[in-house]
Design a protein around this motif. Sequence first.
Motif, PDB file in Angstrom:
ATOM      1  N   ILE A   1       0.828  -1.209   0.000  1.00  0.00           N
ATOM      2  CA  ILE A   1       0.000   0.000   0.000  1.00  0.00           C
ATOM      3  C   ILE A   1       0.861   1.258   0.000  1.00  0.00           C
ATOM      4  CG2 ILE A   1      -1.601   1.346   1.419  1.00  0.00           C
ATOM      5  CD1 ILE A   1      -2.969  -1.288   2.188  1.00  0.00           C
ATOM      6  N   PHE A   2       1.958   1.231   0.745  1.00  0.00           N
ATOM      7  CA  PHE A   2       2.858   2.391   0.793  1.00  0.00           C
ATOM      8  C   PHE A   2       3.362   2.745  -0.601  1.00  0.00           C
ATOM      9  CE2 PHE A   2       7.007   4.389   1.153  1.00  0.00           C
ATOM     10  CZ  PHE A   2       6.761   5.390   2.077  1.00  0.00           C
ATOM     11  N   SER A   3       3.718   1.720  -1.404  1.00  0.00           N
ATOM     12  CA  SER A   3       4.229   1.963  -2.759  1.00  0.00           C
ATOM     13  C   SER A   3       3.147   2.508  -3.677  1.00  0.00           C
ATOM     14  CB  SER A   3       4.801   0.667  -3.345  1.00  0.00           C
ATOM     15  OG  SER A   3       5.920   0.234  -2.605  1.00  0.00           O
ATOM     16  N   MET A   4       1.893   2.100  -3.439  1.00  0.00           N
ATOM     17  CA  MET A   4       0.793   2.509  -4.319  1.00  0.00           C
ATOM     18  C   MET A   4       0.297   3.914  -4.041  1.00  0.00           C
ATOM     19  SD  MET A   4      -1.555  -0.909  -4.147  1.00  0.00           S
ATOM     20  CE  MET A   4      -0.907  -2.543  -4.429  1.00  0.00           C
ATOM     21  N   LYS A   5       0.549   4.404  -2.826  1.00  0.00           N
ATOM     22  CA  LYS A   5      -0.059   5.665  -2.396  1.00  0.00           C
ATOM     23  C   LYS A   5       0.367   6.872  -3.213  1.00  0.00           C
ATOM     24  CE  LYS A   5      -1.452   4.988   2.398  1.00  0.00           C
ATOM     25  NZ  LYS A   5      -1.196   5.330   3.823  1.00  0.00           N
ATOM     26  N   GLN A   6       1.497   6.747  -3.931  1.00  0.00           N
ATOM     27  CA  GLN A   6       1.961   7.884  -4.722  1.00  0.00           C
ATOM     28  C   GLN A   6       0.976   8.242  -5.834  1.00  0.00           C
ATOM     29  OE1 GLN A   6       6.240   7.970  -5.754  1.00  0.00           O
ATOM     30  NE2 GLN A   6       6.369   6.021  -4.708  1.00  0.00           N
ATOM     31  N   ASN A   7       0.234   7.234  -6.318  1.00  0.00           N
ATOM     32  CA  ASN A   7      -0.636   7.466  -7.471  1.00  0.00           C
ATOM     33  C   ASN A   7      -2.095   7.116  -7.237  1.00  0.00           C
ATOM     34  OD1 ASN A   7       1.579   8.080  -9.554  1.00  0.00           O
ATOM     35  ND2 ASN A   7       2.254   6.130  -8.703  1.00  0.00           N
ATOM     36  N   GLU A   8      -2.424   6.601  -6.075  1.00  0.00           N
ATOM     37  CA  GLU A   8      -3.808   6.235  -5.769  1.00  0.00           C
ATOM     38  C   GLU A   8      -4.108   6.609  -4.323  1.00  0.00           C
ATOM     39  OE1 GLU A   8      -7.302   5.617  -5.855  1.00  0.00           O
ATOM     40  OE2 GLU A   8      -6.551   4.583  -7.654  1.00  0.00           O
ATOM     41  N   LYS A   9      -5.159   7.404  -4.114  1.00  0.00           N
ATOM     42  CA  LYS A   9      -5.489   7.874  -2.766  1.00  0.00           C
ATOM     43  C   LYS A   9      -6.698   7.154  -2.168  1.00  0.00           C
ATOM     44  CE  LYS A   9      -2.178  10.826  -3.163  1.00  0.00           C
ATOM     45  NZ  LYS A   9      -0.872  10.540  -2.494  1.00  0.00           N
ATOM     46  N   ASP A  10      -7.484   6.490  -3.002  1.00  0.00           N
ATOM     47  CA  ASP A  10      -8.681   5.796  -2.525  1.00  0.00           C
ATOM     48  C   ASP A  10      -8.270   4.592  -1.678  1.00  0.00           C
ATOM     49  OD1 ASP A  10     -10.928   3.985  -2.352  1.00  0.00           O
ATOM     50  OD2 ASP A  10     -11.900   5.192  -3.897  1.00  0.00           O
ATOM     51  N   GLU A  11      -8.519   4.636  -0.364  1.00  0.00           N
ATOM     52  CA  GLU A  11      -8.081   3.579   0.553  1.00  0.00           C
ATOM     53  C   GLU A  11      -8.676   2.226   0.192  1.00  0.00           C
ATOM     54  OE1 GLU A  11      -5.883   3.779   2.930  1.00  0.00           O
ATOM     55  OE2 GLU A  11      -5.519   5.933   2.826  1.00  0.00           O
ATOM     56  N   LYS A  12      -9.928   2.223  -0.232  1.00  0.00           N
ATOM     57  CA  LYS A  12     -10.591   0.966  -0.583  1.00  0.00           C
ATOM     58  C   LYS A  12      -9.941   0.313  -1.796  1.00  0.00           C
ATOM     59  CE  LYS A  12     -15.152  -1.024  -1.518  1.00  0.00           C
ATOM     60  NZ  LYS A  12     -16.604  -0.725  -1.718  1.00  0.00           N
ATOM     61  N   LYS A  13      -9.633   1.127  -2.810  1.00  0.00           N
ATOM     62  CA  LYS A  13      -8.983   0.606  -4.010  1.00  0.00           C
ATOM     63  C   LYS A  13      -7.558   0.135  -3.705  1.00  0.00           C
ATOM     64  CE  LYS A  13     -11.565   3.255  -7.460  1.00  0.00           C
ATOM     65  NZ  LYS A  13     -11.483   4.303  -8.520  1.00  0.00           N
ATOM     66  N   LEU A  14      -6.868   0.878  -2.858  1.00  0.00           N
ATOM     67  CA  LEU A  14      -5.515   0.485  -2.462  1.00  0.00           C
ATOM     68  C   LEU A  14      -5.508  -0.892  -1.809  1.00  0.00           C
ATOM     69  CD1 LEU A  14      -4.119   3.829  -0.963  1.00  0.00           C
ATOM     70  CD2 LEU A  14      -3.205   2.616  -2.942  1.00  0.00           C
ATOM     71  N   LEU A  15      -6.404  -1.088  -0.856  1.00  0.00           N
ATOM     72  CA  LEU A  15      -6.481  -2.354  -0.137  1.00  0.00           C
ATOM     73  C   LEU A  15      -6.853  -3.495  -1.073  1.00  0.00           C
ATOM     74  CD1 LEU A  15      -6.381  -3.868   2.559  1.00  0.00           C
ATOM     75  CD2 LEU A  15      -8.804  -3.290   2.875  1.00  0.00           C
ATOM     76  N   GLU A  16      -7.810  -3.258  -1.951  1.00  0.00           N
ATOM     77  CA  GLU A  16      -8.262  -4.304  -2.882  1.00  0.00           C
ATOM     78  C   GLU A  16      -7.142  -4.727  -3.820  1.00  0.00           C
ATOM     79  OE1 GLU A  16     -11.711  -4.988  -6.323  1.00  0.00           O
ATOM     80  OE2 GLU A  16     -11.663  -3.142  -5.134  1.00  0.00           O
ATOM     81  N   ARG A  17      -6.418  -3.739  -4.357  1.00  0.00           N
ATOM     82  CA  ARG A  17      -5.325  -4.064  -5.282  1.00  0.00           C
ATOM     83  C   ARG A  17      -4.198  -4.804  -4.568  1.00  0.00           C
ATOM     84  NH1 ARG A  17      -1.258   0.093  -8.317  1.00  0.00           N
ATOM     85  NH2 ARG A  17      -0.146  -1.473  -9.556  1.00  0.00           N
ATOM     86  N   ALA A  18      -3.849  -4.345  -3.355  1.00  0.00           N
ATOM     87  CA  ALA A  18      -2.792  -5.003  -2.592  1.00  0.00           C
ATOM     88  C   ALA A  18      -3.171  -6.449  -2.265  1.00  0.00           C
ATOM     89  CB  ALA A  18      -2.517  -4.226  -1.305  1.00  0.00           C
ATOM     90  N   GLU A  19      -4.393  -6.674  -1.862  1.00  0.00           N
ATOM     91  CA  GLU A  19      -4.845  -8.031  -1.533  1.00  0.00           C
ATOM     92  C   GLU A  19      -4.824  -8.936  -2.764  1.00  0.00           C
ATOM     93  OE1 GLU A  19      -8.646  -7.520   0.349  1.00  0.00           O
ATOM     94  OE2 GLU A  19      -7.746  -7.394   2.361  1.00  0.00           O
ATOM     95  N   ASN A  20      -5.205  -8.395  -3.916  1.00  0.00           N
ATOM     96  CA  ASN A  20      -5.199  -9.196  -5.143  1.00  0.00           C
ATOM     97  C   ASN A  20      -3.783  -9.617  -5.524  1.00  0.00           C
ATOM     98  OD1 ASN A  20      -7.976  -9.164  -5.501  1.00  0.00           O
ATOM     99  ND2 ASN A  20      -7.946  -7.316  -6.784  1.00  0.00           N
ATOM    100  N   LEU A  21      -2.817  -8.695  -5.353  1.00  0.00           N
ATOM    101  CA  LEU A  21      -1.426  -9.038  -5.646  1.00  0.00           C
ATOM    102  C   LEU A  21      -0.913 -10.131  -4.711  1.00  0.00           C
ATOM    103  CD1 LEU A  21       0.221  -5.560  -6.348  1.00  0.00           C
ATOM    104  CD2 LEU A  21       0.053  -7.472  -7.942  1.00  0.00           C
ATOM    105  N   LEU A  22      -1.253 -10.025  -3.436  1.00  0.00           N
ATOM    106  CA  LEU A  22      -0.808 -11.029  -2.462  1.00  0.00           C
ATOM    107  C   LEU A  22      -1.433 -12.389  -2.754  1.00  0.00           C
ATOM    108  CD1 LEU A  22      -0.903  -8.898   0.818  1.00  0.00           C
ATOM    109  CD2 LEU A  22       1.110  -9.657  -0.435  1.00  0.00           C
ATOM    110  N   LYS A  23      -2.679 -12.397  -3.181  1.00  0.00           N
ATOM    111  CA  LYS A  23      -3.332 -13.659  -3.544  1.00  0.00           C
ATOM    112  C   LYS A  23      -2.657 -14.281  -4.762  1.00  0.00           C
ATOM    113  CE  LYS A  23      -7.905 -12.436  -1.718  1.00  0.00           C
ATOM    114  NZ  LYS A  23      -9.284 -11.994  -2.054  1.00  0.00           N
ATOM    115  N   GLN A  24      -2.309 -13.434  -5.723  1.00  0.00           N
ATOM    116  CA  GLN A  24      -1.678 -13.915  -6.950  1.00  0.00           C
ATOM    117  C   GLN A  24      -0.351 -14.601  -6.668  1.00  0.00           C
ATOM    118  OE1 GLN A  24      -1.450 -10.899  -9.955  1.00  0.00           O
ATOM    119  NE2 GLN A  24      -0.169 -12.106 -11.316  1.00  0.00           N
ATOM    120  N   PHE A  25       0.353 -14.123  -5.623  1.00  0.00           N
ATOM    121  CA  PHE A  25       1.661 -14.697  -5.305  1.00  0.00           C
ATOM    122  C   PHE A  25       1.640 -15.537  -4.024  1.00  0.00           C
ATOM    123  CE2 PHE A  25       2.935 -11.731  -8.477  1.00  0.00           C
ATOM    124  CZ  PHE A  25       4.089 -12.266  -9.023  1.00  0.00           C
TER     125      PHE A  25
END
Length: 469
Positions: free
Chosen positions: A350-374
Motif C-alpha cells: 500500500i505504501f508503494s501505491m499511495k503515490q498514485n492512488e489515494k482511494d483507501e478501498k482501491k488500495l487495499l483491494e489491489r494489494a490483496e489481489n497481488l498477495l493472492k496472486q503470489f
Amino acid sequence: MKKVLSCEDIEFKYQINSKKNIIDGFSYDFLEGKVYLISGFSGCGKSTLAYILSGLYPEHKGIMSKGKVLLLNREISEYSPNERVKDIMMMFQNSDAQFCMEKVKDEIIFCLENIEYSVEKMDELVDIVLSEMDILYLKDRDLSSLSGGEKQKVALAIILAISPKIIILDEPFANVDYESSQEIIQKLKRLNEENKTTIIAIDHRISLWKDIEYEFLYLGKGCKILDDTSYFELEDSEEIKENRENLKEKEVVLELENISIGYGEKKLLENCSLIAREGEIVSLVGKSGAGKSSLLLNITGLTKIKNGTIKFLGKDIKRWKRKEILKNIGIVFQNPQNQFITYKVIDELIFSMKQNEKDEKKLLERAENLLKQFNLYEYRNYSPFALSQGQQRKVAVLSMLAGDQKILLCDEPTYGQDNRTSKEIMEFLKKRANEGLTIIIVSHDRNLVYEYSDSIYEVTEEKELRRVR
C-alpha cells in the motif's frame, strides 16, 4: 554408514499461540559421508529446518513442542555452542546475519578463537582457506564492502577453517556466479570424499549439483517429505527468448555513458555504457563482486559514480531532484530487509501505491489481489521481517511492482525461490515490461536471464560492460 544427525518427529513453531507448525512431524536420518540436497516450495520451512538441524533453533528462537535432534547420538541441546561448532556448522542464506567482526581476516580469527585453535597457526590457516576459496585478496577488506557473492565465499572459508563433520548450506549459490558455484561444489565434493564430511544443502538450482552424487529430499508444507516430484523441474530451461521486434522503436529511458565506479583504490567498472528502452528487460551478468549491484546503486543515486554520465529520459540524472528519482526509479535490494519500512506485509504494498492512488478501498483491494496472486495473502498481517527469505524477496518485488515507476532495478529478484515461483515472478515482470516498465536485472541464474531478457550485458575481465544480446 553410521548416523551423524537424526531428527525424530520434529514439530516447531515461532510463537506459542500460533495455530500452525512451521515444521510438522519431520523425521530423517543423515548418514556420515553423504551429500543431501533439499528443495521445496518457497516458505515451506526449509531454512527453519536448517536452523533446527544446526542447533540454533529453538535455542535462540521458536518453540520445539515435540521431537528431538541427535548429533552423533547425543541430543544437540546438550552441546555448548563452542563444542557444537566443531561437529556441525551452517552457512546462512543471509551471510550478513552471521558475521560479527568488521574485516574478513578478523572474522575468521574470531571463529578460530572460539574453538581454541592455536594462536601461532591462525594467520597461516586464514591464508590457506582464503586461497582455497580464491579470495585471498579480500583478507583485509571490510565485510560491509563486499558483494553478496563475496560474503558467501567468506562464510564458506570460515567453515573450511573450522572443518566440522557436518556442513549445512542454506542457498549457498544464490549470489554466486555459475563458474564460482561449480568451483565451490568441487571443493565440497573433495571435502566429502576425503574427510567423509556430511553435506546438507538447501538449494533450488538443482542442475548446479549435476556432477555430485546426492540424496534428494523434496519438501512440502510443514517440511513434509514428498514422494512425488514429477511436477518439479529438476533441470533449468535453456530456452532463449527472441527480442520483441518493436523495442528498437521505443524511447530510450536510461543511458549510461563511460561510467566508472569503484571503492577507494579498487576499480570495479571502467568506461561502461548501456542503453535501456521503454518496456525492455535488461540483464547484467558476470562474476561475483564484479560491480553489478554497485552499478544499480549508482543508477538510483544512492552511491556516486567516479566518471561518466547517467541520463534518465535524456537528462543528466544529477539534474533530477532526489524525490523525482525515487518516484521514477524503484530498486529491489539484494537483501530485501534493507527496503522494508512498515511492519505489515500488506502495508508495504500500500505504501508503494499511495503515490498514485489515494482511494483507501482501491488500495487495499489491489494489494490483496497481488498477495493472492503470489500466494502471500495469508501473511498479509505478518511483519515482513518474520517471513522466510524467499517470501521476503517476493514481498520486496511486489512492493516495487505495485508502484508506478518508469524503471525497476532488481538485484537477484528470484533469489531463494523454487523454480515455479521464479517463473511466476519473471512472468509478472515480463507482463509489467509489456505495459511499458523498463526493468534492469542482476542475476546469476543464466537460464532465466536468457529466457526473459531483451538485452544482456556481461561484466568482462577487463571491467567493461559487453553486450552479449
